[in-house]
Design a protein around this motif. Structure first.
Motif, PDB file in Angstrom:
ATOM      1  N   ALA A 450       0.817  -1.042   0.084  1.00 36.10           N
ATOM      2  CA  ALA A 450       0.294  -0.452  -0.302  1.00 36.10           C
ATOM      3  C   ALA A 450       1.069   1.558  -0.492  1.00 36.10           C
ATOM      4  CB  ALA A 450      -1.092  -0.158   1.053  1.00 36.10           C
ATOM      5  N   LEU A 451       2.135   1.107  -0.103  1.00 40.31           N
ATOM      6  CA  LEU A 451       2.782   2.101  -0.285  1.00 40.31           C
ATOM      7  C   LEU A 451       2.497   3.372  -1.659  1.00 40.31           C
ATOM      8  CD1 LEU A 451       6.639   0.677   1.232  1.00 40.31           C
ATOM      9  CD2 LEU A 451       4.785   1.792   2.167  1.00 40.31           C
ATOM     10  N   PRO A 452       2.599   4.891  -1.077  1.00 41.17           N
ATOM     11  CA  PRO A 452       2.086   5.508  -2.015  1.00 41.17           C
ATOM     12  C   PRO A 452       3.732   6.356  -2.499  1.00 41.17           C
ATOM     13  CG  PRO A 452       2.542   6.746  -0.146  1.00 41.17           C
ATOM     14  CD  PRO A 452       2.570   5.632   0.199  1.00 41.17           C
ATOM     15  N   THR A 453       4.213   6.546  -4.043  1.00 41.57           N
ATOM     16  CA  THR A 453       4.909   7.228  -4.276  1.00 41.57           C
ATOM     17  C   THR A 453       5.855   7.513  -3.635  1.00 41.57           C
ATOM     18  OG1 THR A 453       3.812   9.199  -5.578  1.00 41.57           O
ATOM     19  CG2 THR A 453       3.871   6.608  -6.530  1.00 41.57           C
ATOM     20  N   THR A 454       5.018   8.935  -2.738  1.00 43.65           N
ATOM     21  CA  THR A 454       6.134  10.140  -1.627  1.00 43.65           C
ATOM     22  C   THR A 454       7.307   9.707  -0.318  1.00 43.65           C
ATOM     23  OG1 THR A 454       4.447   9.349   0.177  1.00 43.65           O
ATOM     24  CG2 THR A 454       3.893  11.382  -1.743  1.00 43.65           C
ATOM     25  N   VAL A 455       7.360   8.110  -0.648  1.00 40.64           N
ATOM     26  CA  VAL A 455       8.226   6.921  -0.312  1.00 40.64           C
ATOM     27  C   VAL A 455       9.639   7.517   0.053  1.00 40.64           C
ATOM     28  CG1 VAL A 455       9.003   5.348   1.031  1.00 40.64           C
ATOM     29  CG2 VAL A 455       7.018   5.756   0.736  1.00 40.64           C
ATOM     30  N   LYS A 456      10.682   7.532   0.371  1.00 38.92           N
ATOM     31  CA  LYS A 456      12.123   8.389   0.060  1.00 38.92           C
ATOM     32  C   LYS A 456      12.608   7.101  -0.334  1.00 38.92           C
ATOM     33  CE  LYS A 456      12.631  12.197   3.448  1.00 38.92           C
ATOM     34  NZ  LYS A 456      13.250  12.454   4.448  1.00 38.92           N
ATOM     35  N   PRO A 457      13.628   7.093  -0.931  1.00 42.57           N
ATOM     36  CA  PRO A 457      14.319   6.823  -1.990  1.00 42.57           C
ATOM     37  C   PRO A 457      15.181   5.345  -0.870  1.00 42.57           C
ATOM     38  CG  PRO A 457      14.010   8.005  -3.455  1.00 42.57           C
ATOM     39  CD  PRO A 457      14.078   8.271  -2.078  1.00 42.57           C
ATOM     40  N   LYS A 458      15.889   6.446   0.315  1.00 42.69           N
ATOM     41  CA  LYS A 458      16.387   5.387   0.869  1.00 42.69           C
ATOM     42  C   LYS A 458      16.083   4.906   1.949  1.00 42.69           C
ATOM     43  CE  LYS A 458      16.810   9.332   4.348  1.00 42.69           C
ATOM     44  NZ  LYS A 458      15.964   8.463   5.497  1.00 42.69           N
TER      45      LYS A 458
END
Length: 504
Positions: A450-458
């Motif tokens: 359910a993660l959105p696209t706003t999660v940081k790459p790290k």
């Protein structure tokens, strides 16, 4: 002038086997005529007509394969063997009698006749499927449609079904019913306005071909069929032993040929104790720290290598430190569901990324990372989609679902609830706590989906490593472990989309 020489009985036997396969005289002559021993081309004709070596028995298919595997001539390239569906070969199988064309000699252990052709529904193709399996397990041969059984007369096909049938559709039926899958070639031949459909079935080098499901009343799951003279039936113990013995003979021949190449300097050897790779033109040493990670690619399979990253050595090789080069490995495994997911979670580059994409058209599971491999192909999204649409898929629905994902019509995102939703909120904030047991693994996987696209790459990279540990705990053979793996696979897909889809 050099004296013409005779052929040995063993060579005559090989010539007869080549003639049986429809090889041209000049092609056969090439394999036996040498500067130090000239063979008259007429010898091949005499053998064909039964005027020379008539008492010599034809070599077995396995003996011909061994001969061809061991045959070497570094200064010459053999001419191509004729196609088994060459019109001259096909027409030579029939004779004209009283105004009609008839199969000469009737049905044999290499020919079977069917009056009609239908590939769908499956029950209509079951007799042909059985025949294909039987021919592949014996010497290979021809399945003829439009030839009446009993009279062996070429009465022709009743309609255009065979002519219009895509060979890809036939291959899909074979792939879903037999393992390993026989190789077929499709052709049409006409006699006085009547058309006969031809499926040429190659002898399978890695038999026995086994039925993997029930099809109609003629093919039973687990059945091994064999083409005997005039009939296809379940294989007898003697013929099964012959197939197994043939595989052993080929393995020995391939090993001997490889050792010969090592001896003359065309291949090198590796000492797994010291890491030294040595050949006639030089040597180099692989760091001992890397030796435990090295496995081997089967002969002839390098272009198809499918299990994990591969090391390809081209040109000069110089020693480098592990820190200066990305770690790579040569391996032998086929692509597996675990390999597709695990290589993504480990962020390991692979030698043949398209193989990982193709695999997903042959798997029942729907959710596997794909953008990670698309990114490595360096192809456009449209290029990958067109490639997939051209594949003969074991599970067409899996391929179509994969195409939809790559085309942006579907995604692994799934809304979370309860504990998973609470954990998702923390993950988005960067509060990542690794689960410690299998129950927590399921909640973690649901939250990742359910993660959105706003999660940081790290943070995504941290989640990636955490998912790998979850996968390690889900390796049981029970149904519960399989369900957990399915959830983890879909979570890996969501990560794959967040990390790589935007780059492609």
């Amino acid at each position: 002038m050099r004296k013409q020489r005779n052929l040995s009985d063993a060579e005559i036997a090989i010539v007869k086997a080549m003639l049986r396969k429809g090889w041209r005289n000049d092609v056969i002559h090439f394999y036996f005529n040498k500067p130090e021993r000239l063979i008259s081309p007429g010898r091949i004709t005499q053998i064909k007509m039964g005027k020379y070596g008539a008492s010599v028995e034809e070599a077995l298919p396995e003996e011909l394969e061994t001969f061809l595997s061991a045959w070497q001539d570094s200064d010459a390239k053999p001419p191509p063997a004729p196609s088994p569906v060459d019109m001259k070969i096909l027409r030579s199988m029939f004779i004209r009698e009283t105004g009609a064309w008839r199969l000469a000699g009737g049905e044999t252990d290499r020919t079977e006749c069917k009056a009609n052709f239908r590939v769908q529904p499956a029950e209509s193709f079951s007799k042909a499927l059985r025949a294909i399996a039987g021919l592949a397990n014996n010497k290979g041969g021809y399945l003829l449609f439009g030839v009446t059984d009993g009279s062996f007369q070429a009465d022709g096909l009743a309609d255009e079904t065979f002519a219009k049938s895509d060979v890809g559709l036939i291959n899909r039926v074979l792939a879903g019913s037999l393992d390993p899958v026989p190789h077929i070639t499709k052709a049409l031949i006409e006699f006085g306005g009547k058309r006969v459909g031809v499926l040429y079935v190659e002898k399978h080098d890695h038999g026995p071909v086994v039925a993997i499901k029930n099809v109609g009343q003629d093919v039973k799951e687990g059945g091994i069929y064999f083409r005997y003279v005039g009939e296809t039936r379940l294989i007898k113990p003697g013929e099964l032993r012959q197939i197994i013995a043939g595989r052993e003979q080929r393995a020995i021949a391939e090993f001997s040929a490889r050792m010969g190449r090592v001896a003359i300097g065309k291949e090198a050897t590796i000492d797994l104790d010291s890491g030294e790779v040595a050949g006639t033109s030089g040597k180099f040493v692989i760091d001992k720290a890397l030796l435990p990670n090295i496995q081997f690619v089967r002969e002839g399979d390098f272009s198809q290598t499918t299990g994990a990253p591969a090391l390809r050595l081209i040109g000069d090789v110089e020693p480098v430190s592990e820190a200066e080069r990305e770690r790579t490995r040569v391996i032998r495994e086929n692509v597996t569901p675990d390999a597709v997911v695990r290589n993504f979670l480990r962020n390991e580059k692979v030698a043949e990324p398209m193989q990982y994409i193709h695999f997903q058209a042959h798997a029942q599971r729907k959710w596997f990372p794909v953008w990670f491999y698309v990114d490595q192909t360096k192809l456009t999204v449209n290029g990958v989609v067109e490639d997939l649409r051209g594949q003969v898929a074991t599970y067409p629905s899996s391929r179509d679902a994969l195409v939809n994902r790559i085309a942006g019509k579907d995604a692994a995102f799934r809304q979370s609830t309860g504990k998973a939703e609470a954990l998702r909120t923390k993950l988005v904030r960067g509060e990542i706590t690794a689960p410690t047991d299998i129950d927590q693994d399921v909640v973690f996987a649901a939250a990742v989906q359910a993660l959105p696209t706003t999660v940081k790459p790290k943070d995504l990279e941290t989640i990636r490593k955490t998912l790998l540990h979850c996968l390690d705990r889900a390796q049981g053979a029970d149904a519960r472990s399989s369900s957990r793996r399915g959830s983890i696979y879909r979570a890996a897909c969501r990560l794959d989309e967040l990390l790589y889809a935007k780059k492609s």
